[in-house]
Structure formats: C-alpha cells, structure tokens
Design a protein around this motif. Structure first.
Motif, PDB file in Angstrom:
ATOM      1  N   GLY A   1      20.133  79.724  63.769  1.00 23.10           N
ATOM      2  CA  GLY A   1      20.223  78.684  62.755  1.00 23.10           C
ATOM      3  C   GLY A   1      21.646  78.571  62.243  1.00 23.10           C
ATOM      4  O   GLY A   1      22.224  79.573  61.813  1.00 23.10           O
TER       5      GLY A   1
ATOM      6  N   CYS B   1      17.210  84.627  63.993  1.00 23.97           N
ATOM      7  CA  CYS B   1      15.881  84.968  63.474  1.00 23.97           C
ATOM      8  C   CYS B   1      14.938  85.322  64.611  1.00 23.97           C
ATOM      9  O   CYS B   1      14.983  84.702  65.681  1.00 23.97           O
TER      10      CYS B   1
ATOM     11  N   GLY C   1      10.590  84.734  61.826  1.00 21.91           N
ATOM     12  CA  GLY C   1      11.537  84.106  60.915  1.00 21.91           C
ATOM     13  C   GLY C   1      12.425  85.098  60.205  1.00 21.91           C
ATOM     14  O   GLY C   1      13.298  84.701  59.422  1.00 21.91           O
TER      15      GLY C   1
ATOM     16  N   GLY D   1      11.833  75.309  55.955  1.00 19.45           N
ATOM     17  CA  GLY D   1      11.716  76.749  55.762  1.00 19.45           C
ATOM     18  C   GLY D   1      10.910  77.106  54.528  1.00 19.45           C
ATOM     19  O   GLY D   1      10.094  78.031  54.550  1.00 19.45           O
TER      20      GLY D   1
ATOM     21  N   GLY E   1       7.283  79.007  54.354  1.00 13.56           N
ATOM     22  CA  GLY E   1       7.207  80.241  53.573  1.00 13.56           C
ATOM     23  C   GLY E   1       6.249  80.178  52.407  1.00 13.56           C
ATOM     24  O   GLY E   1       6.100  81.161  51.677  1.00 13.56           O
TER      25      GLY E   1
ATOM     26  N   GLY F   1      15.387  82.279  48.939  1.00 13.37           N
ATOM     27  CA  GLY F   1      16.185  82.220  50.172  1.00 13.37           C
ATOM     28  C   GLY F   1      17.664  82.382  49.951  1.00 13.37           C
ATOM     29  O   GLY F   1      18.392  82.801  50.852  1.00 13.37           O
TER      30      GLY F   1
ATOM     31  N   GLY G   1      19.409  80.123  52.897  1.00 12.42           N
ATOM     32  CA  GLY G   1      18.144  79.398  53.031  1.00 12.42           C
ATOM     33  C   GLY G   1      18.220  78.232  53.991  1.00 12.42           C
ATOM     34  O   GLY G   1      17.276  77.967  54.752  1.00 12.42           O
TER      35      GLY G   1
ATOM     36  N   GLU H   1      18.384  79.582  57.609  1.00 11.94           N
ATOM     37  CA  GLU H   1      17.070  80.057  58.034  1.00 11.94           C
ATOM     38  C   GLU H   1      16.157  78.878  58.360  1.00 11.94           C
ATOM     39  O   GLU H   1      15.382  78.926  59.330  1.00 11.94           O
ATOM     40  N   GLY H   2      16.237  77.819  57.560  1.00 17.61           N
ATOM     41  CA  GLY H   2      15.457  76.628  57.858  1.00 17.61           C
ATOM     42  C   GLY H   2      15.875  75.982  59.169  1.00 17.61           C
ATOM     43  O   GLY H   2      15.044  75.454  59.919  1.00 17.61           O
TER      44      GLY H   2
ATOM     45  N   GLN I   1      14.192  77.597  61.926  1.00 16.00           N
ATOM     46  CA  GLN I   1      12.785  77.193  61.994  1.00 16.00           C
ATOM     47  C   GLN I   1      12.596  75.863  62.727  1.00 16.00           C
ATOM     48  O   GLN I   1      11.496  75.567  63.198  1.00 16.00           O
TER      49      GLN I   1
ATOM     50  N   ALA J   1       9.301  76.840  64.484  1.00 17.58           N
ATOM     51  CA  ALA J   1       8.057  76.275  63.960  1.00 17.58           C
ATOM     52  C   ALA J   1       7.218  75.546  65.006  1.00 17.58           C
ATOM     53  O   ALA J   1       5.984  75.700  65.020  1.00 17.58           O
TER      54      ALA J   1
END
Length: 453
Positions: A105, A118, A122, A288, A292, A430, A434, A437-438, A441, A445
């Motif tokens: 990410g 990740c 995640g 994200g 979560g 996050g 954050g 990390e999103g 995803q 995801a």
C-alpha cells in the motif's frame, strides 16, 4: 462496481509466468471460495471448523470440503488442531495462513510517501516513509514510488527468509531520500537489482467484480514449503484526487495540474511488472475503516474526513465505499461555503479546503474546526450518516480541538432539527499509516469478496 487492475505480463522484472509451483491468488474466481476465505480471516488464530463454515455460508458440507481442500493445497489454509463437538469425533479446525500472500500500500501525499506491506489479514509486516515532491515530475515520482515498493517487498522477502513469518512486528525504515528523486536509497537499488518483485511472485492483469477477482494469465506462489516466497498480489496507490479510479488516470490534482490525464496505474504497473490499482486517499482510508469495523455494523454509513495538506472525504454508504458514477464522489474540500471568499487552488473561491487551511496557517484551529464542522453538517444532512471520522496530519496535531469543534456544529444542527442524537464524531483509528493500509486493502479485499468494504 468495476475495478480494473493493470499488470503487464513480462514487466521490467521478467514475465509473470516465471513463478512456478504456486497458486494465482488473484485468480480465485469462486464467490464461495471468497466467502470461506473471509470467514477464515475473521476467525483469526482460533480457526473455524468445516461444519461451522457450512452453517455460516449456507454451503453444503461437501462443497466446503472441496473448497478447503483446494485452499490447503494452495497454502492459504492449514489445519490448526481440533475442537470438541457435542457428539462424535472432535472437529478439525482450519485457519488462514497470513503470510501466504501480501499487498503493498502506497500513500502518495503532496510532500510525503508512506508505504506498508500487509499480509492477508491486513496486518502491517513492513513499513517505509520518505519525503515526496508531487511536483517533481511524473517520471521522477513514478520511479521513486516504484523503488519504495521494491524496497518494501525486499524487506518482506528478507523477513520471510529469516523465518519470522510467525511474528507480526513491522520493520520500519525512514528513507533518507526524496521519493521523487532519481538517486533512491541503496536498499531500494539492491531490491531492484535482485528483481524483488519477480522473486516474490509478480502477478498479471485482472479485473475485480463484486464477487471476487477475475484474473489474467499469471502464477503467483503461495507458501507451499521451505524456501518458497509468498505471493505479492500487487500495489495499491492512494493519493489526492480528483482521479478516475476505474482507469487509474489522474485528473487535475489540486495544486498540481500537470498530472491531469496521466495514466498512473498503467505507468507504475509497467515499471513494477505487477498489478496496480489507484484510488483517492480518502476512499482507500474509508475502505480500510469499513473492513476494520470502525463504524460498527456491516451496513453502517459514515464519512471519513481527511485534513492534511488538503481536504477530502471518503464516503461509506450501506457498508460500501461510494465513489459515484464517474468515481468522483468525495471532493468534499471543494464545496463552496463562502461566495466570493478567498481563492482556492482548484480555481474556485470560498472552498472549505481553502478556508480550513488558511485558518490553520494563521493558528486559528478553532475556526478551522468550525468550518470543517459546517461541511460535515452538510454531509450529515445530505446522506443521513451514522458517524463522522476525522483523520490526516492536521487533525492528528489537534485531535481534541477538531473533534470538539466539529461535534459542536453537528450538535447545533441536531438541536435545530429537534433531534436528541447528533451524529457522533471521532478520530479515525489507524493513525498516520491509515491511508497506506487502506491502499493495500484495494488488493486484499477483493480476495475475500469485500471489494467495496
């Protein structure tokens, strides 16, 4: 909602077919397999039995047995002991193998790059940060971002080779160079020379659907035995909008009009030789947060407001990220709240972003929070959301002032409407990573049937 992944076969680090003996994680076409994987991920280290999987998915025990056998053969699931049953022999428990795959990410802000690697749950297993000049030129930014991704993949590969797969502690590196500079750090050069992306299993192109991911021709190795590196699904990139999410093309990024029309997704995919997906920073963060459970229920609605070097919103409606017909939803910072107000870099006047940033610049955080609250109240009135989450470095520097100021405006609106329950306001979990990390995803995801949250 469609999402396209770009990942040419035979990229800079070699063809995707060079990885052998593994499973194509992006090629899990079965919606049922995605359901099972999602339940395995949710069960965590405690695991879940085949009978429980059948009960919770509505699939037959035979179907679950076939799916889990394939997941075990592919290295995505393992048996994790037994659990007592109410009758008969104990049930065998299965759990997800987190290190069977990874995603990168990248958060490209106007002046900083954050990158995370990740695992399938995640969890962040490696992290990097570097200065960034988004105005340094397209080629320089793409090259800098690619080298940071390569260095991160190399760190993940080293972690795996060292046998640290059972841990979750992140290796953090502050890169001493500008991410847009041509002379990237030696670690990134070493990763490039070693073909880190290819060694970790570069994957090919594919298109995500609501039920999972339909992949192009490529093979990526899962954890099948000693010395076999886990797959890298690809790279998710999050940056300020506006942009075309479906095609990975940037529009007139506020303050950087030279990016207008640039196919960032394709350019980075060609450079790395693996799938890339591009989205707005606020949408990535919202995804994200939705995954979560930050807003509670699976079908909740919330707005994530990000105030840093700019201002934008990520919208989750009914549990899914809302991007709009042209993927342009969430340009929250450029709603005009003061006619003939101060000029904004977008070309208009009196935008919330311009007013907020001007207030912050002169040290009037209370006024910035009040303006942000006015915009949040507009969103609450339009979308009837359940929650407002605040993030970004400016909010992080004054969390109480912003949550209190925004909540005060929303509370006043609720009282005018006769409501006794104003929309709650919280700082998003996050922290500074954050958005990155999103972004990861965006690749992870869809594997679990959760492409939109």
């Amino acid at each position: 909602m469609d999402r396209t992944y770009a990942g040419p076969v035979g990229g800079r680090h070699g063809g995707a077919g060079s990885a052998t003996g593994g499973v194509n994680l992006l090629g899990l076409r079965s919606h049922n397999a995605a359901l099972v994987l999602d339940l395995l991920r949710s069960a965590g280290v405690d695991g879940i039995s085949r009978l429980e999987l059948a009960e919770r998915t509505g699939l037959t025990p035979q179907a679950v047995s076939k799916i889990t056998a394939r997941l075990r053969a592919d290295g995505l699931a393992v048996e994790a002991g037994h659990r007592a049953s109410t009758g008969g022999k104990p049930r065998t428990v299965l759990r997800l193998v987190p290190d069977a795959g990874h995603a990168v990410g990248l958060h490209l802000d106007r002046d900083e790059l954050r990158a995370v690697l990740c695992d399938l749950t995640g969890a962040v297993v490696a992290e990097r940060r570097a200065p960034l000049d988004l105005g340094a030129g397209r080629e320089a930014v793409v090259e800098g971002a690619a080298r940071e991704a390569e260095a991160l993949i190399a760190a993940g590969r080293a972690r795996f080779s060292a046998g640290a797969g059972a841990g979750v502690g992140a290796a953090v590196a502050d890169a001493p160079h500008a991410a847009g500079a041509a002379d990237a750090a030696g670690a990134a050069d070493a990763a490039h020379a070693a073909g880190a992306a290819d060694a970790m299993g570069a994957t090919g192109a594919g298109v995500a659907t609501g039920a999972g991911v339909v992949a192009g021709a490529a093979v990526a190795p899962a954890v099948l035995g000693p010395g076999v590196a886990p797959a890298v699904l690809g790279v998710g990139v999050a940056l300020p909008g506006p942009l075309d999410h479906r095609h990975g093309v940037l529009h007139r990024v506020t303050g950087f009009p030279e990016w207008d029309g640039f196919p960032l997704r394709d350019a980075l995919a060609r450079r790395l030789g693996m799938p890339v997906v591009v989205d707005k920073d606020t949408n990535a963060a919202a995804l994200g947060l939705a995954l979560g459970g930050a807003a509670g229920g699976a079908h909740s609605s919330f707005a994530y407001l990000h105030l840093g070097t700019g201002l934008g919103a990520g919208l989750v409606v009914g549990g899914a990220v809302h991007r709009g017909a042209r993927t342009g939803a969430g340009e929250f910072g450029h709603q005009v709240v003061q006619l003939d107000g101060p000029p904004c870099e977008c070309g208009d006047r009196g935008c919330i972003e311009a007013l907020c940033l001007a207030a912050v610049a002169r040290g009037d955080v209370a006024e910035a929070a009040r303006v942000l609250g006015a915009g949040a109240a507009n969103l609450a009135g339009l979308l009837d959301i359940d929650l407002v989450l605040l993030g970004g470095r400016t909010v992080a520097a004054h969390p109480e002032a912003f949550t209190g100021g925004v909540a005060a405006v929303l509370g006043a609106r609720a009282r005018r409407e006769g409501s006794t329950a104003p929309v709650p306001v919280r700082v998003a979990p996050g922290g500074a990573r954050g958005v990155a990390e999103g972004a990861a995803q965006l690749l992870l995801a869809p594997l679990f049937g959760r492409a939109e949250g």
